[in-house]
Scaffold this motif. Structure first.
Motif, PDB file in Angstrom:
ATOM      1  N   GLY A 524       0.820  -1.192   0.000  1.00 51.97           N
ATOM      2  CA  GLY A 524       0.000   0.000   0.000  1.00 51.97           C
ATOM      3  C   GLY A 524       0.858   1.247   0.000  1.00 51.97           C
ATOM      4  O   GLY A 524       2.074   1.204  -0.200  1.00 51.97           O
ATOM      5  N   VAL A 525       0.232   2.391   0.235  1.00 52.27           N
ATOM      6  CA  VAL A 525       0.964   3.660   0.275  1.00 52.27           C
ATOM      7  C   VAL A 525       1.823   3.703   1.531  1.00 52.27           C
ATOM      8  O   VAL A 525       1.333   3.472   2.639  1.00 52.27           O
ATOM      9  CB  VAL A 525      -0.010   4.843   0.234  1.00 52.27           C
ATOM     10  N   ASP A 526       3.109   3.994   1.379  1.00 52.67           N
ATOM     11  CA  ASP A 526       4.040   4.079   2.495  1.00 52.67           C
ATOM     12  C   ASP A 526       4.006   5.506   3.042  1.00 52.67           C
ATOM     13  O   ASP A 526       4.534   6.436   2.417  1.00 52.67           O
ATOM     14  CB  ASP A 526       5.448   3.716   2.025  1.00 52.67           C
ATOM     15  N   THR A 527       3.391   5.676   4.206  1.00 55.67           N
ATOM     16  CA  THR A 527       3.259   7.013   4.789  1.00 55.67           C
ATOM     17  C   THR A 527       4.495   7.432   5.577  1.00 55.67           C
ATOM     18  O   THR A 527       4.565   8.572   6.047  1.00 55.67           O
ATOM     19  CB  THR A 527       2.033   7.057   5.715  1.00 55.67           C
ATOM     20  N   HIS A 528       5.465   6.523   5.736  1.00 57.51           N
ATOM     21  CA  HIS A 528       6.661   6.834   6.520  1.00 57.51           C
ATOM     22  C   HIS A 528       7.845   7.251   5.659  1.00 57.51           C
ATOM     23  O   HIS A 528       8.860   7.709   6.182  1.00 57.51           O
ATOM     24  CB  HIS A 528       7.059   5.625   7.372  1.00 57.51           C
ATOM     25  N   ARG A 529       7.752   7.060   4.365  1.00 54.27           N
ATOM     26  CA  ARG A 529       8.838   7.443   3.462  1.00 54.27           C
ATOM     27  C   ARG A 529       8.296   8.371   2.379  1.00 54.27           C
ATOM     28  O   ARG A 529       7.236   8.123   1.825  1.00 54.27           O
ATOM     29  CB  ARG A 529       9.471   6.208   2.802  1.00 54.27           C
ATOM     30  N   HIS A 530       9.038   9.406   2.096  1.00 54.02           N
ATOM     31  CA  HIS A 530       8.642  10.313   1.025  1.00 54.02           C
ATOM     32  C   HIS A 530       9.892  10.934   0.410  1.00 54.02           C
ATOM     33  O   HIS A 530      10.936  11.029   1.056  1.00 54.02           O
ATOM     34  CB  HIS A 530       7.685  11.393   1.528  1.00 54.02           C
ATOM     35  N   PHE A 531       9.782  11.333  -0.829  1.00 54.92           N
ATOM     36  CA  PHE A 531      10.887  11.984  -1.515  1.00 54.92           C
ATOM     37  C   PHE A 531      10.359  13.124  -2.364  1.00 54.92           C
ATOM     38  O   PHE A 531       9.165  13.203  -2.678  1.00 54.92           O
ATOM     39  CB  PHE A 531      11.652  10.983  -2.395  1.00 54.92           C
ATOM     40  N   TYR A 532      11.237  14.011  -2.727  1.00 54.96           N
ATOM     41  CA  TYR A 532      10.925  15.085  -3.662  1.00 54.96           C
ATOM     42  C   TYR A 532      12.167  15.360  -4.493  1.00 54.96           C
ATOM     43  O   TYR A 532      13.306  15.152  -4.043  1.00 54.96           O
ATOM     44  CB  TYR A 532      10.467  16.361  -2.933  1.00 54.96           C
ATOM     45  N   GLY A 533      11.956  15.789  -5.714  1.00 49.92           N
ATOM     46  CA  GLY A 533      13.088  16.025  -6.591  1.00 49.92           C
ATOM     47  C   GLY A 533      12.731  16.951  -7.725  1.00 49.92           C
ATOM     48  O   GLY A 533      11.549  17.224  -7.999  1.00 49.92           O
ATOM     49  N   ILE A 534      13.758  17.433  -8.397  1.00 51.35           N
ATOM     50  CA  ILE A 534      13.604  18.308  -9.541  1.00 51.35           C
ATOM     51  C   ILE A 534      14.606  17.885 -10.596  1.00 51.35           C
ATOM     52  O   ILE A 534      15.719  17.462 -10.276  1.00 51.35           O
ATOM     53  CB  ILE A 534      13.809  19.789  -9.128  1.00 51.35           C
ATOM     54  N   SER A 535      14.204  17.953 -11.856  1.00 54.28           N
ATOM     55  CA  SER A 535      15.094  17.574 -12.958  1.00 54.28           C
ATOM     56  C   SER A 535      14.878  18.509 -14.130  1.00 54.28           C
ATOM     57  O   SER A 535      13.793  19.077 -14.304  1.00 54.28           O
ATOM     58  CB  SER A 535      14.872  16.126 -13.380  1.00 54.28           C
ATOM     59  N   LEU A 536      15.926  18.659 -14.938  1.00 55.82           N
ATOM     60  CA  LEU A 536      15.896  19.528 -16.103  1.00 55.82           C
ATOM     61  C   LEU A 536      16.307  18.717 -17.323  1.00 55.82           C
ATOM     62  O   LEU A 536      17.409  18.174 -17.381  1.00 55.82           O
ATOM     63  CB  LEU A 536      16.851  20.712 -15.913  1.00 55.82           C
ATOM     64  N   ASP A 537      15.385  18.603 -18.293  1.00 58.21           N
ATOM     65  CA  ASP A 537      15.676  17.928 -19.562  1.00 58.21           C
ATOM     66  C   ASP A 537      16.086  18.972 -20.585  1.00 58.21           C
ATOM     67  O   ASP A 537      15.370  19.962 -20.802  1.00 58.21           O
ATOM     68  CB  ASP A 537      14.443  17.175 -20.069  1.00 58.21           C
ATOM     69  N   MET A 538      17.212  18.737 -21.229  1.00 54.43           N
ATOM     70  CA  MET A 538      17.747  19.685 -22.208  1.00 54.43           C
ATOM     71  C   MET A 538      18.024  18.965 -23.523  1.00 54.43           C
ATOM     72  O   MET A 538      18.654  17.914 -23.531  1.00 54.43           O
ATOM     73  CB  MET A 538      19.030  20.329 -21.679  1.00 54.43           C
ATOM     74  N   GLY A 539      17.593  19.546 -24.617  1.00 55.12           N
ATOM     75  CA  GLY A 539      17.867  18.959 -25.918  1.00 55.12           C
ATOM     76  C   GLY A 539      16.609  18.977 -26.794  1.00 55.12           C
ATOM     77  O   GLY A 539      15.536  19.404 -26.369  1.00 55.12           O
ATOM     78  N   THR A 540      16.751  18.612 -28.035  1.00 57.01           N
ATOM     79  CA  THR A 540      17.906  17.908 -28.602  1.00 57.01           C
ATOM     80  C   THR A 540      18.879  18.931 -29.214  1.00 57.01           C
ATOM     81  O   THR A 540      18.445  19.900 -29.826  1.00 57.01           O
ATOM     82  CB  THR A 540      17.435  16.935 -29.701  1.00 57.01           C
ATOM     83  N   PHE A 541      20.202  18.683 -29.047  1.00 62.54           N
ATOM     84  CA  PHE A 541      21.226  19.527 -29.599  1.00 62.54           C
ATOM     85  C   PHE A 541      21.933  18.788 -30.732  1.00 62.54           C
ATOM     86  O   PHE A 541      22.230  17.594 -30.614  1.00 62.54           O
ATOM     87  CB  PHE A 541      22.239  19.921 -28.525  1.00 62.54           C
ATOM     88  N   LEU A 542      22.212  19.507 -31.817  1.00 58.44           N
ATOM     89  CA  LEU A 542      22.901  18.938 -32.975  1.00 58.44           C
ATOM     90  C   LEU A 542      22.168  17.719 -33.528  1.00 58.44           C
ATOM     91  O   LEU A 542      22.779  16.841 -34.152  1.00 58.44           O
ATOM     92  CB  LEU A 542      24.347  18.560 -32.618  1.00 58.44           C
ATOM     93  N   ASP A 543      20.853  17.641 -33.269  1.00 61.46           N
ATOM     94  CA  ASP A 543      20.017  16.529 -33.734  1.00 61.46           C
ATOM     95  C   ASP A 543      20.452  15.188 -33.166  1.00 61.46           C
ATOM     96  O   ASP A 543      20.030  14.147 -33.658  1.00 61.46           O
ATOM     97  CB  ASP A 543      20.025  16.443 -35.270  1.00 61.46           C
ATOM     98  N   ARG A 544      21.275  15.176 -32.125  1.00 62.83           N
ATOM     99  CA  ARG A 544      21.803  13.900 -31.637  1.00 62.83           C
ATOM    100  C   ARG A 544      21.904  13.802 -30.123  1.00 62.83           C
ATOM    101  O   ARG A 544      21.932  12.699 -29.593  1.00 62.83           O
ATOM    102  CB  ARG A 544      23.208  13.645 -32.223  1.00 62.83           C
ATOM    103  N   ILE A 545      22.000  14.914 -29.413  1.00 61.02           N
ATOM    104  CA  ILE A 545      22.389  14.889 -28.006  1.00 61.02           C
ATOM    105  C   ILE A 545      21.256  15.406 -27.136  1.00 61.02           C
ATOM    106  O   ILE A 545      20.678  16.465 -27.407  1.00 61.02           O
ATOM    107  CB  ILE A 545      23.659  15.712 -27.777  1.00 61.02           C
ATOM    108  N   ASP A 546      20.937  14.649 -26.080  1.00 61.27           N
ATOM    109  CA  ASP A 546      19.995  15.062 -25.046  1.00 61.27           C
ATOM    110  C   ASP A 546      20.672  14.876 -23.686  1.00 61.27           C
ATOM    111  O   ASP A 546      21.473  13.952 -23.494  1.00 61.27           O
ATOM    112  CB  ASP A 546      18.722  14.220 -25.093  1.00 61.27           C
ATOM    113  N   THR A 547      20.314  15.736 -22.749  1.00 62.67           N
ATOM    114  CA  THR A 547      20.901  15.643 -21.411  1.00 62.67           C
ATOM    115  C   THR A 547      19.811  15.812 -20.358  1.00 62.67           C
ATOM    116  O   THR A 547      18.764  16.422 -20.599  1.00 62.67           O
ATOM    117  CB  THR A 547      21.983  16.710 -21.190  1.00 62.67           C
ATOM    118  N   VAL A 548      20.073  15.274 -19.161  1.00 63.17           N
ATOM    119  CA  VAL A 548      19.192  15.397 -18.006  1.00 63.17           C
ATOM    120  C   VAL A 548      20.056  15.685 -16.782  1.00 63.17           C
ATOM    121  O   VAL A 548      21.087  15.020 -16.576  1.00 63.17           O
ATOM    122  CB  VAL A 548      18.361  14.123 -17.768  1.00 63.17           C
TER     123      VAL A 548
END
Length: 822
Positions: A524-548
């Motif tokens: 079930g839902v774990d009420t004792h553990r929690h997380f938060y985060g942020i991410s940035l997706d960048m691309g596509t560059f030069l039609d080939r490259i992606d970054t996170v």
């Protein structure tokens, strides 16, 4: 599968309520995430989505058959290859076949060799090409050849030792646009004016402001500078020539046009798709700040319902913006036309987007919108007259499955024991609704296992996914809430929570995530553990490259559990791909994971693949200290050990470091055979003894060698045969395994799959030797287009010899069940 409008609510809801009340379960969907297909009007294509990055190894048959077997290697949701080996869970996704795309099932089967096979099944034999992974290595794309084109393709003669290779596209993406005219060009006359021995002279068609233009072009060049260097030599005939960068679709068109002209009597080249709006190099480009302001104004107009103004701005951005801005504007221009009710133009714009950017992350979203237009236009005429603001119906589709599994063990003592007697069920439901401002999507996969044994594992309910997706019409914002799976941005697996996305620039996308981790689908839902985060997706560059890039933090029982930063870099071009990922724990100041997946395709059709996988096992968290303890409360254990510093040290003691290095090669021998081989070196560090838990010694270097000979269409069109040899040299034993696997289509309804494995093991710990023989037979019968029955029976006989005695054990199992989609 093709969605069907929810036209009869009462019957559908009764069906769904019945399904939810019947004991149902699901094989944990840890790897397969979903299926998409391209909509009518676009190139027939199958897209299989994974919840984690995978590495393509090989596939068979090479280019046609009723079943495609794809060999994959995956790092698993937690990043450990052992997860894939130990789980041994088969996963199944169903699809409703059509005449255009007769796909009906995708099956994922883990392999004891640390790999997996993906079975892509069709209702009839199909021709296919360009089987490849997406840039993020989480989607497998398969282009299908339409039946008419497949029948027209020349077939190799019986004397051919090996098939002729399909001519590859020329190198370079730059061309010289020699001239533009409202009248067709005479290629033969143009060829006499310029030397074309090393280049391709071809024509394209494009519609600009309602007028059809023909373009005469010379390609292809590796760089813009190389193309410009040729311009002076052409100035006498083409003084207004200019250099352009073209998509792969145009390169393919140029090659096909040249081939058509070279055929006997071939004078009319294949027709190229006419685009409604294109980049206009003859117009002055917009400055970057102007592009940013226009994109912002267009997005605002789209969100407020001023679709005509939005369409004007997006058109200008396609014609005069940068390539990345033009790509984003092209998709949103189609959306604006769709909201205006101009479905024909919207359809053409979406098809143009898929032609020009087939592998872009946004292509999946565009395919869904195009499919919605085609579905809407196929409805009765009365529905097409629906006024703006009228409610669109919900669309429901999915599948159910029920299996009975029974396992029997017969040890050397002779007492027979039933080790498993279980009814296994599966339910997968998707609901979708397209609104004026928001698109909604609901997904549920879950159910119930019923255990008939009193001393068995017990009956249990599972929920693998249960979430609602909201996406705004401009595709700028999206929100997913519920139980879901993610394998990027620092999240490695299933969780209950929220995932929000904001695309504020064409190449920049910000993601925020909050939730609680889910260890098992039955939790079930774990009420004792929690997380938060942020991410940035960048691309596509030069039609080939992606970054996170990402940052994530997790707490358990009020104690810091994980604080990490990391990222991904992805590179993809037609011949090579590279995916690398790093996760560094800022709290423990240790590298948590590093992996690299690379593929290189050689000129002779061979493929080299390599994997570097270095990681803490399990993933380093303070909760690792709970292993072997009687309490599950991290704060209680902290008090017992004397504080958080001692708790963190015990967590480190429970965590090992695993290193895996794999190098593989796939080589086609001829039209029917290919060989696949790979070698893996692995070692795991020791864990320390502490807090009453005994440590585990290091494994030292362990070696695994696999060789497979794969044949296809040997006895009958669509059959597959595999002979394999595997050698494993580990700290506890040396094992030699011989395997045989065959898939044979008796008819369109019946298919058999006999398999066998023979092992010889030399155990180092007690000096014993062991022989094991394990034959298996699976029979599939498709009764209707959407109903299939399956029977699988198997056994395992083993003989283990010690210095003074020999023991003989055996085991048997069978599985019987059905699958149906709706």
């Amino acid at each position: 599968m093709i969605p069907k409008p929810y036209a009869r609510p009462s019957r559908r809801f009764v069906l769904l309520l019945w399904l939810l009340c019947v004991p149902l379960t699901v094989f944990a969907r840890d790897v397969l995430e979903g299926i998409d297909v391209s909509p009518p009007g676009a190139t027939p294509q199958v897209l299989i989505h994974f919840s984690t990055a995978v590495q393509y190894i090989t596939h068979s048959p090479p280019d046609h058959g009723q079943e495609i077997q794809v060999r994959l290697r995956t790092l698993g949701l937690t990043g450990s290859q052992e997860d894939l080996v130990l789980a041994q869970r088969n996963e199944i996704l169903q699809w409703t076949p059509t005449e255009r795309i007769p796909l009906y099932e995708v099956r994922f089967e883990p392999d004891v060799a640390g790999q997996a096979r993906l079975l892509v099944r069709f209702r009839r034999p199909v021709h296919y090409r360009n089987l490849r992974l997406s840039a993020d290595a989480r989607t497998l794309l398969i282009d299908l050849v339409p039946p008419a084109a497949a029948q027209a393709a020349p077939k190799p003669g019986p004397a051919a030792a090996r098939p002729a290779h399909r001519p590859s596209l020329p190198a370079g993406r730059y061309v010289i646009n020699l001239a533009s005219s409202t009248r067709p060009f005479d290629l033969r006359a143009a060829a006499r004016r310029i030397p074309v021995e090393k280049h391709i002279l071809y024509t394209t068609q494009v519609t600009i402001e309602g007028k059809l233009w023909y373009r005469l072009r010379l390609g292809f060049f590796a760089s813009r500078a190389q193309a410009k260097a040729v311009l002076p030599r052409l100035a006498s005939f083409y003084p207004r020539a200019w250099v352009a960068r073209v998509p792969r679709e145009e390169k393919r068109h140029a090659v096909e046009q040249t081939r058509a002209a070279a055929r006997p009597g071939g004078t009319r080249p294949p027709r190229h798709r006419e685009y409604l709006v294109v980049h206009r190099p003859d117009l002055p480009p917009l400055p970057p700040e102007r592009i940013r302001r226009m994109m912002s104004e267009a997005d605002t107009a789209l969100a407020k319902g001023n679709y005509r103004r939005a369409a004007q701005l997006y058109t200008a951005l396609v014609e005069r913006g940068t390539p990345e801005a033009g790509k984003t504007a092209l998709e949103k221009l189609g959306l604006a036309r769709e909201r205006l009710g101009q479905l024909a133009q919207a359809k053409a714009l979406y098809e143009q987007y898929l032609d020009q950017y087939p592998n872009d992350p946004g292509a999946r979203r565009v395919r869904q919108r195009l499919l919605g237009i085609v579905t809407a236009r196929a409805k009765p005429r009365a529905r097409l007259g629906r006024k703006r603001g009228a409610r669109e119906p919900w669309e429901f589709f999915g599948g159910i499955a029920q299996y009975y599994r029974r396992d029997i063990s017969v040890p050397d003592s002779g007492s027979t024991t039933v080790t498993q007697s279980m009814l296994i069920n599966d339910l997968d439901v998707t609901a979708r609704k397209r609104g004026e401002r928001l698109d909604y999507r609901f997904r549920f996969t879950g159910g119930y296992d019923h255990d008939f044994l009193n001393n068995g594992k017990g009956s249990r309910t599972r929920v693998s996914s249960l979430y609602l997706d909201l996406t705004d019409a401009s595709t700028t914002y999206s929100l997913r809430a519920g139980r879901q799976t993610r394998s990027t941005g620092g999240v490695f697996g299933r969780f209950d929570g929220l995932l929000a996305t904001w695309r504020w620039q064409p190449r920049l996308r910000l993601n925020g995530v909050f939730g609680s981790p889910v260890q098992r689908s039955r939790d079930g839902v774990d009420t004792h553990r929690h997380f938060y985060g942020i991410s940035l997706d960048m691309g596509t560059f030069l039609d080939r490259i992606d970054t996170v890039l990402y940052y994530i933090e997790q707490h358990a029982y009020g104690i810091l559990d994980r604080r990490a930063a990391g990222g991904e870099i992805r590179y993809l071009d037609p011949k090579r791909s590279l995916l690398t990922s790093v996760d560094y724990d800022l709290s423990y100041r240790l590298l948590n994971t590093f992996f690299l997946i690379g593929n290189l395709q050689l000129a002779d059709g061979s493929t080299i693949n390599a994997t570097v996988d270095i990681r803490r096992n399990p993933l380093l968290t303070t909760s690792n200290a709970l292993q072997g303890q009687t309490t599950t409360d991290l704060s209680v254990l902290s008090g017992q050990l004397g504080g958080e510093d001692a708790l963190r040290q015990v967590a480190l003691d429970r965590t090992s470091l695993t290193r895996n290095f794999t190098l593989g090669l796939t080589h086609p021998l001829d039209a029917h055979y290919q060989i696949n081989t790979d070698i893996t070196v692995s070692n795991t560090s020791a864990t320390a003894t502490s807090a009453g838990v005994q440590g585990i010694p290091a494994t030292g270097n362990q070696y695994f060698l696999n060789v497979q000979l794969i044949g296809s269409s040997l006895l009958k069109e669509g059959d597959i045969g595999i002979l394999g040899v595997r050698y494993a040299d580990t700290s506890s034993s040396r094992t030699l395994s011989l395997t045989a696997d065959s898939r044979y289509p008796i008819s369109r309804q019946w298919r058999i799959n006999p398999r066998a494995r023979l092992d010889y093991r030399d155990n180092q710990n007690d000096g014993s030797t062991q022989w094991t023989l394990a034959p298996t037979l699976r029979v599939d019968y498709r009764m209707k287009r959407n109903v299939e029955f399956e029977l699988e029976v198997g056994s395992e006989w083993s003989s283990r010899r010690f210095s003074s005695t020999t023991t003989r054990d055996s085991a048997y199992f069978f599985t019987l069940g059905y699958r149906a989609d709706f």
